[in-house]
Scaffold this motif. Structure first.
Motif, PDB file in Angstrom:
ATOM      1  N   GLN A  83      72.520  80.050 102.476  1.00 40.21           N
ATOM      2  CA  GLN A  83      72.326  81.455 102.127  1.00 40.21           C
ATOM      3  C   GLN A  83      72.954  81.665 100.760  1.00 40.21           C
ATOM      4  O   GLN A  83      74.135  81.369 100.567  1.00 40.21           O
ATOM      5  CB  GLN A  83      73.030  82.319 103.172  1.00 40.21           C
ATOM      6  N   GLY A  93      82.659  73.567 104.772  1.00 38.27           N
ATOM      7  CA  GLY A  93      81.620  73.748 105.788  1.00 38.27           C
ATOM      8  C   GLY A  93      80.974  75.117 105.809  1.00 38.27           C
ATOM      9  O   GLY A  93      80.025  75.355 106.547  1.00 38.27           O
ATOM     10  N   PHE A  94      81.490  76.052 105.007  1.00 37.76           N
ATOM     11  CA  PHE A  94      81.041  77.443 105.056  1.00 37.76           C
ATOM     12  C   PHE A  94      79.912  77.740 104.061  1.00 37.76           C
ATOM     13  O   PHE A  94      79.515  78.890 103.907  1.00 37.76           O
ATOM     14  CB  PHE A  94      82.226  78.385 104.799  1.00 37.76           C
ATOM     15  N   GLY A  95      79.422  76.697 103.376  1.00 37.28           N
ATOM     16  CA  GLY A  95      78.330  76.900 102.430  1.00 37.28           C
ATOM     17  C   GLY A  95      78.822  77.123 101.012  1.00 37.28           C
ATOM     18  O   GLY A  95      79.996  76.938 100.712  1.00 37.28           O
ATOM     19  N   THR A 144      67.181  83.225 114.945  1.00 40.13           N
ATOM     20  CA  THR A 144      68.061  84.138 115.693  1.00 40.13           C
ATOM     21  C   THR A 144      68.144  85.533 115.073  1.00 40.13           C
ATOM     22  O   THR A 144      68.957  86.345 115.489  1.00 40.13           O
ATOM     23  CB  THR A 144      69.493  83.560 115.772  1.00 40.13           C
ATOM     24  N   ARG A 145      67.327  85.796 114.061  1.00 39.05           N
ATOM     25  CA  ARG A 145      67.371  87.130 113.443  1.00 39.05           C
ATOM     26  C   ARG A 145      66.046  87.407 112.742  1.00 39.05           C
ATOM     27  O   ARG A 145      65.307  86.475 112.401  1.00 39.05           O
ATOM     28  CB  ARG A 145      68.543  87.225 112.461  1.00 39.05           C
ATOM     29  N   GLY A 196      76.388  85.726 104.148  1.00 46.32           N
ATOM     30  CA  GLY A 196      75.598  86.074 105.324  1.00 46.32           C
ATOM     31  C   GLY A 196      74.284  86.737 104.961  1.00 46.32           C
ATOM     32  O   GLY A 196      74.045  87.108 103.815  1.00 46.32           O
ATOM     33  N   GLY A 197      73.429  86.880 105.950  1.00 41.21           N
ATOM     34  CA  GLY A 197      72.159  87.583 105.752  1.00 41.21           C
ATOM     35  C   GLY A 197      72.410  89.078 105.656  1.00 41.21           C
ATOM     36  O   GLY A 197      73.166  89.630 106.457  1.00 41.21           O
ATOM     37  N   PHE A 244      73.406  80.381 123.784  1.00 39.74           N
ATOM     38  CA  PHE A 244      73.833  80.302 122.375  1.00 39.74           C
ATOM     39  C   PHE A 244      75.342  80.548 122.230  1.00 39.74           C
ATOM     40  O   PHE A 244      75.921  80.237 121.200  1.00 39.74           O
ATOM     41  CB  PHE A 244      73.082  81.324 121.515  1.00 39.74           C
ATOM     42  N   LEU A 303      77.028  83.223 117.240  1.00 39.50           N
ATOM     43  CA  LEU A 303      76.478  82.413 118.330  1.00 39.50           C
ATOM     44  C   LEU A 303      77.248  81.093 118.317  1.00 39.50           C
ATOM     45  O   LEU A 303      76.925  80.162 117.585  1.00 39.50           O
ATOM     46  CB  LEU A 303      74.969  82.230 118.124  1.00 39.50           C
ATOM     47  N   LEU A 317      75.984  77.448 118.438  1.00 39.78           N
ATOM     48  CA  LEU A 317      75.149  76.973 117.328  1.00 39.78           C
ATOM     49  C   LEU A 317      76.001  76.632 116.102  1.00 39.78           C
ATOM     50  O   LEU A 317      75.506  76.064 115.132  1.00 39.78           O
ATOM     51  CB  LEU A 317      74.111  78.038 116.944  1.00 39.78           C
ATOM     52  N   GLU A 320      75.904  73.615 112.559  1.00 35.92           N
ATOM     53  CA  GLU A 320      75.783  74.168 111.200  1.00 35.92           C
ATOM     54  C   GLU A 320      77.018  73.840 110.362  1.00 35.92           C
ATOM     55  O   GLU A 320      76.908  73.549 109.173  1.00 35.92           O
ATOM     56  CB  GLU A 320      75.514  75.681 111.252  1.00 35.92           C
ATOM     57  N   GLY A 370      76.828  76.050 105.506  1.00 36.42           N
ATOM     58  CA  GLY A 370      77.122  77.411 105.934  1.00 36.42           C
ATOM     59  C   GLY A 370      76.315  77.821 107.155  1.00 36.42           C
ATOM     60  O   GLY A 370      75.661  76.998 107.786  1.00 36.42           O
ATOM     61  N   PHE A 371      76.389  79.103 107.475  1.00 36.92           N
ATOM     62  CA  PHE A 371      75.819  79.613 108.722  1.00 36.92           C
ATOM     63  C   PHE A 371      74.508  80.353 108.484  1.00 36.92           C
ATOM     64  O   PHE A 371      74.433  81.231 107.631  1.00 36.92           O
ATOM     65  CB  PHE A 371      76.799  80.582 109.385  1.00 36.92           C
ATOM     66  N   LEU A 372      73.503  80.022 109.236  1.00 41.92           N
ATOM     67  CA  LEU A 372      72.256  80.799 109.208  1.00 41.92           C
ATOM     68  C   LEU A 372      71.931  81.234 110.637  1.00 41.92           C
ATOM     69  O   LEU A 372      72.009  82.394 110.970  1.00 41.92           O
ATOM     70  CB  LEU A 372      71.110  79.956 108.652  1.00 41.92           C
ATOM     71  N   GLN A 373      71.622  80.261 111.483  1.00 40.96           N
ATOM     72  CA  GLN A 373      71.214  80.590 112.841  1.00 40.96           C
ATOM     73  C   GLN A 373      72.389  81.052 113.697  1.00 40.96           C
ATOM     74  O   GLN A 373      72.210  81.806 114.642  1.00 40.96           O
ATOM     75  CB  GLN A 373      70.542  79.376 113.482  1.00 40.96           C
TER      76      GLN A 373
END
Lengths: 327, 327
Positions: free
Chosen positions: A115, A185-187, A252-253, B116-117, B135, B174, B177, B181, B187-190
């Motif tokens: 992201q 690991g957090f991007g 998931t979104r 984040g998104g 999840f 979640l 999941l 990731e 990083g986190f997406l799902q």
């Protein structure tokens, strides 16, 4: 049709329709002022823009003016989402091989995607301000799409239907900041400064058969300081197509209109295609000679990224940027 | 002042000014329709909103109506950036200790933060749609700020000046999941579905002395299925204050108006404060009893997150959500 956003000192600029040959443009005033508005209400607004586009291509638009890419912001100067895949697994293989690391088996079935920041995109000819050359300044030539609304849980095939526009991206990277961020690991935050996009975004029909099942079968040209360094095929070796990337993102979104999704560095197995980022060139050198020899970019360096259609014409206009020292 | 966004079936809703006691509201029509407009032009618009706020608090606003949090979208229903820190290092220590992992020394000097998104935020009372209980559904009670423009390279002190509004966040996670990731490093997406925010966002003056040097010295209450599970102090144990988090984010790029920056799960060393996410409760159980026993959330579960001011009144209104099965 082809759409661009002209600078007007506002945050979102002014939407213009650009002729197929990129010679002339016309403000979309009266239809929509901003591209995000069009994406929010695509079915209503896009036919009106298409009419203006047809008139412009026929030489009948009354207030047409010469199109100047240098006056462009990114087609979406800021977006509600920027998610960039790493869909060319060859890129990952190359970079890992250079440091004697394995590619995890899961990478072949599950896309890598990060992201990115989307609050401050760069226009195609905007300078890139970097505080230190020691950050390891690199370009990344990519293909990107802008989506409409794609609901949570959409399949790759459904996600493909949500693609509205195509463009090119230069996903600027600060290579020497990446290892620390990867380790956390957090991007990526600091290692990915503002991304630049091509002068125009185009609908899928503009590229004809070159758009096939979620892949863009065109050649991406990268020219670094005037020297052609990449002629990479963006289609056949894209491991995950755009429908798969979007489906990954919306597992998931919901993905909402105006989301920008990137392919990651376009990369080919055959080294004769050259490279779409310097990290790959350095990986090739490390594999061949034991260590990289090409340095990353310096202040004053330029990078030009472009794709020509089957007719030989530039499809998106060129990303053409210079690296400068941040104040 | 206190600002909220009312649902009106549009993507960005309608800006309302809310009275200090959260009892009544008034449309900001005539000043601005959307909160993003205000953030884009803060110095011009915020005094006008402040005038309306004063009139409303004095009971003199002619078209005031009862304020209903359930009609709220997130104060910014979609944003150009959402960057969430993990600023309470105790949270990281706890989770790592539970799995016998060390906290890297760098984590004490360099904030963890993920992008984040931000294209599809949830309102404070919106249901949370999740496709599978497997999840590992978890809430995360946080403090968040909305920024104005903060230029690249700003110091933590300069970044503090860029904070416009405060709110609460529920950074849905979640958990099952996350490991995959995290292992990918991108990083986190799902594992991070849409984030929810409190009914109102407030200016710093609303919390008085509770805002001190980039930290919010209030107690965050988390109530899971009607049972109070967390009464966590959001101020003193925040390892990195919001100015430091924003400075981290803008090291290599500009942060533009309307960016949302989160604190990460509010977490205290003294377990008597309870927890602001179930993952912490499970970590405490693992440390005490060798394994976690509290399960993550199920369909039908509710979570309420709120903070009271020094006067005992709810500052932001409550996030109050239910987990439901996605279609």
């Amino acid at each position: 049709m082809k759409l661009a956003t002209y600078k007007d000192a506002s945050r979102d600029g002014q939407l213009v329709v650009v002729s197929r040959d990129l010679s002339v443009a016309h403000y979309a005033t009266g239809i929509a002022g901003k591209l995000q508005q069009v994406l929010d209400d695509w079915n209503f607004m896009s036919p009106q823009l298409q009419d203006l586009y047809d008139t412009l291509n026929n030489g009948k638009a009354r207030h047409a003016f010469p199109f100047e890419p240098a006056r462009c912001m990114a087609p979406l100067p800021r977006a509600y989402q920027w998610a960039d895949g790493s869909a060319f697994i060859n890129h990952v293989e190359l970079v890992r091989k250079a440091r004697n690391a394995e590619v995890p088996a899961s990478f072949y079935g599950d896309p890598l995607m990060y992201q990115g920041g989307s609050d401050d995109f760069l226009g195609p000819c905007d300078d890139v301000h970097v505080a230190s050359e020691a950050f390891g300044i690199d370009f990344e030539a990519e293909v990107a799409v802008i989506t409409g609304d794609v609901p949570m849980g959409a399949s790759p095939a459904q996600a493909l239907e949500g693609i509205r526009l195509l463009m090119l991206a230069n996903d600027w990277s600060l290579r020497n900041l990446i290892p620390d961020e990867l380790a956390k690991g957090f991007g990526f935050l600091q290692s990915k400064p503002a991304t630049a996009f091509s002068p125009v975004a185009v609908t899928l029909d503009e590229v004809g058969d070159a758009w096939d099942a979620g892949r863009l079968h065109l050649t991406l040209q990268s020219t670094w300081n005037g020297r052609r360094v990449g002629l990479c095929e963006a289609g056949p070796e894209m491991t995950f197509h755009f429908g798969q990337l979007i489906a990954h993102l919306c597992k998931t979104r919901n993905v909402r209109a105006g989301s920008v999704v990137g392919s990651g560095t376009v990369s080919n197995k055959d080294w004769r295609h050259g490279y779409s980022c310097i990290a790959e060139k350095r990986a090739m050198e490390a594999i061949e000679h034991g260590k990289p020899k090409t340095a990353f970019m310096k202040y004053g360096d330029t990078i030009r990224i472009e794709a020509r259609g089957q007719d030989g014409q530039s499809v998106f206009g060129a990303i053409d940027q210079k690296v400068v020292e941040a104040d």
